[in-house]
Motif scaffolding. Structure first.
Motif, PDB file in Angstrom:
ATOM      1  N   ASN A 138     -21.517  72.258  -8.836  1.00  0.00           N
ATOM      2  CA  ASN A 138     -20.413  71.964  -9.748  1.00  0.00           C
ATOM      3  C   ASN A 138     -19.501  73.194  -9.740  1.00  0.00           C
ATOM      4  O   ASN A 138     -19.787  74.193 -10.381  1.00  0.00           O
ATOM      5  CB  ASN A 138     -20.949  71.679 -11.152  1.00  0.00           C
ATOM      6  CG  ASN A 138     -19.840  71.406 -12.146  1.00  0.00           C
ATOM      7  OD1 ASN A 138     -18.648  71.482 -11.825  1.00  0.00           O
ATOM      8  ND2 ASN A 138     -20.233  71.090 -13.361  1.00  0.00           N
ATOM      9  N   PHE A 139     -18.395  73.102  -8.989  1.00  0.00           N
ATOM     10  CA  PHE A 139     -17.509  74.253  -8.850  1.00  0.00           C
ATOM     11  C   PHE A 139     -16.706  74.526 -10.122  1.00  0.00           C
ATOM     12  O   PHE A 139     -16.008  75.529 -10.206  1.00  0.00           O
ATOM     13  CB  PHE A 139     -16.584  74.060  -7.648  1.00  0.00           C
ATOM     14  CG  PHE A 139     -17.320  74.032  -6.336  1.00  0.00           C
ATOM     15  CD1 PHE A 139     -18.008  75.141  -5.881  1.00  0.00           C
ATOM     16  CD2 PHE A 139     -17.348  72.875  -5.565  1.00  0.00           C
ATOM     17  CE1 PHE A 139     -18.700  75.124  -4.689  1.00  0.00           C
ATOM     18  CE2 PHE A 139     -18.040  72.845  -4.367  1.00  0.00           C
ATOM     19  CZ  PHE A 139     -18.724  73.964  -3.927  1.00  0.00           C
ATOM     20  N   ARG A 181     -30.343  75.558 -11.548  1.00  0.00           N
ATOM     21  CA  ARG A 181     -30.114  74.374 -10.714  1.00  0.00           C
ATOM     22  C   ARG A 181     -30.798  74.626  -9.373  1.00  0.00           C
ATOM     23  O   ARG A 181     -30.698  75.717  -8.809  1.00  0.00           O
ATOM     24  CB  ARG A 181     -28.621  74.115 -10.477  1.00  0.00           C
ATOM     25  CG  ARG A 181     -27.790  74.018 -11.736  1.00  0.00           C
ATOM     26  CD  ARG A 181     -28.076  72.726 -12.497  1.00  0.00           C
ATOM     27  NE  ARG A 181     -27.247  72.617 -13.674  1.00  0.00           N
ATOM     28  CZ  ARG A 181     -27.644  72.960 -14.897  1.00  0.00           C
ATOM     29  NH1 ARG A 181     -28.838  73.467 -15.088  1.00  0.00           N
ATOM     30  NH2 ARG A 181     -26.839  72.805 -15.927  1.00  0.00           N
ATOM     31  N   PHE A 182     -31.459  73.615  -8.861  1.00  0.00           N
ATOM     32  CA  PHE A 182     -32.230  73.738  -7.624  1.00  0.00           C
ATOM     33  C   PHE A 182     -31.465  73.067  -6.480  1.00  0.00           C
ATOM     34  O   PHE A 182     -31.319  71.854  -6.436  1.00  0.00           O
ATOM     35  CB  PHE A 182     -33.606  73.094  -7.817  1.00  0.00           C
ATOM     36  CG  PHE A 182     -34.513  73.164  -6.622  1.00  0.00           C
ATOM     37  CD1 PHE A 182     -34.606  74.317  -5.847  1.00  0.00           C
ATOM     38  CD2 PHE A 182     -35.297  72.083  -6.288  1.00  0.00           C
ATOM     39  CE1 PHE A 182     -35.460  74.372  -4.759  1.00  0.00           C
ATOM     40  CE2 PHE A 182     -36.152  72.127  -5.203  1.00  0.00           C
ATOM     41  CZ  PHE A 182     -36.234  73.276  -4.432  1.00  0.00           C
ATOM     42  N   SER A 224     -19.697  81.592  -5.580  1.00  0.00           N
ATOM     43  CA  SER A 224     -20.465  82.161  -6.684  1.00  0.00           C
ATOM     44  C   SER A 224     -19.778  83.398  -7.239  1.00  0.00           C
ATOM     45  O   SER A 224     -18.957  84.038  -6.572  1.00  0.00           O
ATOM     46  CB  SER A 224     -21.865  82.535  -6.196  1.00  0.00           C
ATOM     47  OG  SER A 224     -21.800  83.583  -5.264  1.00  0.00           O
ATOM     48  N   SER A 225     -20.131  83.739  -8.466  1.00  0.00           N
ATOM     49  CA  SER A 225     -19.624  84.971  -9.068  1.00  0.00           C
ATOM     50  C   SER A 225     -20.438  86.165  -8.600  1.00  0.00           C
ATOM     51  O   SER A 225     -19.953  87.293  -8.603  1.00  0.00           O
ATOM     52  CB  SER A 225     -19.726  84.881 -10.592  1.00  0.00           C
ATOM     53  OG  SER A 225     -18.925  83.831 -11.069  1.00  0.00           O
ATOM     54  N   LEU A 226     -21.690  85.901  -8.208  1.00  0.00           N
ATOM     55  CA  LEU A 226     -22.594  86.967  -7.817  1.00  0.00           C
ATOM     56  C   LEU A 226     -23.704  86.365  -6.960  1.00  0.00           C
ATOM     57  O   LEU A 226     -24.125  85.233  -7.208  1.00  0.00           O
ATOM     58  CB  LEU A 226     -23.208  87.623  -9.072  1.00  0.00           C
ATOM     59  CG  LEU A 226     -24.246  88.717  -8.891  1.00  0.00           C
ATOM     60  CD1 LEU A 226     -23.615  89.985  -8.328  1.00  0.00           C
ATOM     61  CD2 LEU A 226     -24.918  89.018 -10.217  1.00  0.00           C
ATOM     62  N   VAL A 227     -24.175  87.124  -5.988  1.00  0.00           N
ATOM     63  CA  VAL A 227     -25.327  86.733  -5.188  1.00  0.00           C
ATOM     64  C   VAL A 227     -26.434  87.739  -5.467  1.00  0.00           C
ATOM     65  O   VAL A 227     -26.202  88.943  -5.386  1.00  0.00           O
ATOM     66  CB  VAL A 227     -25.005  86.706  -3.670  1.00  0.00           C
ATOM     67  CG1 VAL A 227     -26.253  86.390  -2.856  1.00  0.00           C
ATOM     68  CG2 VAL A 227     -23.888  85.720  -3.370  1.00  0.00           C
ATOM     69  N   ILE A 228     -27.612  87.220  -5.802  1.00  0.00           N
ATOM     70  CA  ILE A 228     -28.763  88.091  -6.041  1.00  0.00           C
ATOM     71  C   ILE A 228     -29.792  87.782  -4.972  1.00  0.00           C
ATOM     72  O   ILE A 228     -30.148  86.640  -4.759  1.00  0.00           O
ATOM     73  CB  ILE A 228     -29.367  87.862  -7.440  1.00  0.00           C
ATOM     74  CG1 ILE A 228     -28.338  88.194  -8.531  1.00  0.00           C
ATOM     75  CG2 ILE A 228     -30.630  88.700  -7.608  1.00  0.00           C
ATOM     76  CD1 ILE A 228     -28.820  87.896  -9.939  1.00  0.00           C
ATOM     77  N   THR A 229     -30.264  88.827  -4.308  1.00  0.00           N
ATOM     78  CA  THR A 229     -31.290  88.683  -3.292  1.00  0.00           C
ATOM     79  C   THR A 229     -32.261  89.847  -3.408  1.00  0.00           C
ATOM     80  O   THR A 229     -31.875  90.941  -3.841  1.00  0.00           O
ATOM     81  CB  THR A 229     -30.677  88.569  -1.882  1.00  0.00           C
ATOM     82  OG1 THR A 229     -31.717  88.365  -0.934  1.00  0.00           O
ATOM     83  CG2 THR A 229     -29.882  89.790  -1.520  1.00  0.00           C
ATOM     84  N   ILE A 230     -33.488  89.614  -3.023  1.00  0.00           N
ATOM     85  CA  ILE A 230     -34.490  90.675  -3.115  1.00  0.00           C
ATOM     86  C   ILE A 230     -34.436  91.563  -1.885  1.00  0.00           C
ATOM     87  O   ILE A 230     -34.330  92.783  -1.990  1.00  0.00           O
ATOM     88  CB  ILE A 230     -35.897  90.078  -3.302  1.00  0.00           C
ATOM     89  CG1 ILE A 230     -35.952  89.281  -4.599  1.00  0.00           C
ATOM     90  CG2 ILE A 230     -36.968  91.174  -3.287  1.00  0.00           C
ATOM     91  CD1 ILE A 230     -37.213  88.467  -4.791  1.00  0.00           C
TER      92      ILE A 230
END
Length: 172
Positions: A73-74, A147-148, A162-168
């Motif tokens: 949902n943009f 949301r999956f 996206s506003s932000l990307v989180i990655t490990i």
């Protein structure tokens, strides 16, 4: 044995069947079963384990197909978190405190501003590892602002919007 490519990608079904039968009928001699990593291995065990793995994989894939979403949902603000494949060296050895990705997702979800959603996408290569346990996905789906995303969803679309990307420890 035929020299198959890693993961059997690009190998015909006929070649896979030939290789299986060659292995199945030529490797269960006494010498094979005496090595430590083949102790107790029988033809019956191999077949039943393979069938069990196929059923588990199919059940988990069906769950993912029925409970994940194919669109973002943009109109809402969101943060994108791509799941990492597991087990994987980059995650399990380089970031051991974050290898429980469900805990990481729960902590991110609790920390989000009220008007943000967290979009979590399953790694497409988990299909080669029987996906994750259904309990993982059910817990993920129970989180209110999470949301999956389906594994086939285009990651670049999620990243760009996206506003932000989180990655490990991933390349996203």
């Amino acid at each position: 044995f035929q020299n198959l490519k890693s993961g059997d990608i690009g190998v015909s079904f006929t070649d896979k069947v030939k290789t299986f039968f060659e292995w199945f009928f030529n490797t269960f001699d006494d010498e094979y079963r005496q090595t430590y990593d083949h102790t107790g291995v029988t033809r019956f065990n191999v077949i039943t384990k393979r069938i069990d793995n196929m059923l588990i994989t199919r059940k988990r894939k069906s769950f993912i197909d029925n409970h994940s979403i194919m669109n973002i949902n943009f109109g809402e603000k969101f943060i994108y978190f791509p799941l990492h494949i597991q087990p994987e060296r980059n995650l399990d050895l380089d970031a051991p405190y974050f290898k429980n990705q469900l805990d990481v997702i729960e902590n991110i979800a609790r920390s989000l501003p009220i008007n943000y959603k967290l979009y979590v996408k399953e790694h497409f290569s988990m299909k080669y590892r029987k996906w994750r346990p259904l309990s993982f996905y059910k817990t993920l789906l129970s989180l209110p602002n999470v949301r999956f995303l389906h594994p086939s969803f285009d990651s670049l679309t999620a990243i760009k919007n996206s506003s932000l990307v989180i990655t490990i420890a991933g390349s996203s």
